[in-house]
Design an enzyme around this catalytic site. Structure first.
Site, short mmCIF file in Angstrom:
data_model
loop_
_atom_site.label_atom_id
_atom_site.label_comp_id
_atom_site.label_asym_id
_atom_site.label_seq_id
_atom_site.Cartn_x
_atom_site.Cartn_y
_atom_site.Cartn_z
N GLY A 1 -0.59 4.83 6.13
CA GLY A 1 -1.88 4.63 5.48
C GLY A 1 -2.79 3.69 6.24
O GLY A 1 -3.84 3.29 5.73
N GLU B 1 -0.13 -5.44 5.79
CA GLU B 1 1.19 -5.34 5.18
C GLU B 1 2.19 -6.28 5.86
O GLU B 1 2.99 -6.94 5.19
CB GLU B 1 1.69 -3.90 5.25
CG GLU B 1 0.95 -2.95 4.33
CD GLU B 1 1.30 -1.50 4.59
OE1 GLU B 1 1.03 -0.66 3.70
OE2 GLU B 1 1.82 -1.17 5.67
N SER C 1 0.84 -1.19 0.00
CA SER C 1 0.00 0.00 0.00
C SER C 1 0.87 1.24 0.00
O SER C 1 2.06 1.19 0.33
CB SER C 1 -0.90 0.01 1.24
OG SER C 1 -1.57 -1.22 1.40
N SER D 1 1.82 5.45 -1.62
CA SER D 1 1.93 6.28 -2.82
C SER D 1 2.92 5.76 -3.85
O SER D 1 2.89 6.17 -5.01
CB SER D 1 2.32 7.71 -2.40
OG SER D 1 3.58 7.71 -1.74
N GLY E 1 2.68 2.18 8.12
CA GLY E 1 1.38 2.39 8.75
C GLY E 1 0.84 3.79 8.59
O GLY E 1 -0.20 4.11 9.16
#
Length: 320
Positions: free
Chosen positions: A172, A178, A100, A102, A170
């Site tokens: 996000g 993850e 996860s 950007s 974390g």
């Protein structure tokens, strides 16, 4: 008597729920129960319009995003992601974990660029809603950790990485899933831009260690963090587009706990202490897990830190 038919879901709703859907109101007389209502109901064979996915993601259609459209930071993220995929997502790898953050859209973009023939027999396991949507919208095969408990390679971003490849993750609020995919992988690779490459955790990512906690226990965990574990500024993470706290994909809260440098110099110790608190689901410290980290730099080079046995070796890949 009014009945509300939710066309896209094919079941009847109460008036309080009907506002959430595109509805059709049917007026049914008590004295004509079935005949009048039945004539208005759509046929079981009538097509149902699917609900569009409410996600806007920078997903590639196969063509690379041009450098003109990207800031220097985004270019460095893409550079790190492309290099990591080229080095670690090989033809023999069939089960791949997608993290996860950007940087991950560029990971998926590069995987798609490897071609349909290579990807048709692969399965991709997401760490959360964002990565699931990336996989689906890129026409890759979506899998689940229940079906594929052993993963060939997982590639994920990071909020910060220290010289020993310990990571903070974390930002996000996906760090539980993850970590599950990182532990399930034979190879766990981190990709990030140059800002995440630091001497100790907490240098640039100053909001603190993300801690997922069950809602019932958050107040007690905060008290322990403040008065026992040395994080007096630990706070419950609040949402920005809703009233109240952030809620994870697992239905839990997130606490951000900043610690002083002397504690973060040994992240494994504080990780163990936090994990011992009742109510903790997972901690966003990934210690002794990554085999390599790729950092895209402003000058177009990529810094690679790779763990060989017990040592971390650093090298630079210069732009071609």
């Amino acid at each position: 008597m009014f009945l509300y038919l939710c066309n896209s879901h094919k079941y009847l709703c109460s008036p309080s729920r009907a506002a959430s859907f595109r509805i059709q109101a049917l007026f049914v007389h008590h004295h004509h129960p079935s005949s009048s209502a039945k004539s208005h109901l759509p046929s079981a064979q009538a097509p149902i319009t699917p609900i569009p996915r409410p996600v806007i993601m920078p997903v590639s259609t196969g063509a690379p995003i041009t450098a003109i459209t990207l800031s220097a930071i985004e270019q460095s993220k893409r550079l790190a992601a492309y290099t990591a995929v080229d080095k670690h997502i090989l033809p023999e790898h069939k089960v791949i974990g997608i993290g996860s953050g950007s940087t991950v859209p560029y990971v998926v973009e590069r995987i798609v660029a490897q071609g349909r023939e290579l990807n048709k027999d692969r399965v991709f396991i997401p760490t959360g809603f964002q990565s699931k949507e990336l996989i689906v919208m890129s026409n890759l095969n979506l899998g689940d950790i229940d079906q594929f408990p052993t993963i060939d390679v997982t590639i994920d971003g990071a909020d910060e990485v220290d010289p020993e490849l310990n990571c903070i993750k974390g930002g996000g609020a996906c760090h539980l899933r993850e970590k599950v995919l990182a532990e399930a992988a034979n190879t766990f690779i981190v990709v990030a831009d140059y800002r995440k490459n630091t001497e100790f955790l907490g240098t640039n990512f100053t909001s603190g260690v993300p801690i997922e906690v069950v809602p019932f226990a958050y107040a007690q965990v905060l008290r322990k963090l403040h008065h026992v574990l040395g994080s007096p500024n630990a706070t419950l993470r609040m949402a920005k587009a809703k009233a109240g706290p952030v809620v994870t994909d697992n239905g839990n809260f997130v606490i951000d706990a900043p610690f002083p440098r002397e504690i973060m110099m040994n992240p494994l110790t504080i990780l163990a202490k936090i994990k011992m608190l009742t109510g903790i689901v997972e901690v966003g410290l990934f210690c002794n897990m990554a085999q390599a980290a790729y950092f895209g730099n402003e000058d177009g080079s990529v810094t690679v830190k790779r763990k060989i046995e017990s040592k971390v070796v650093e090298e630079s890949i210069l732009p071609s």
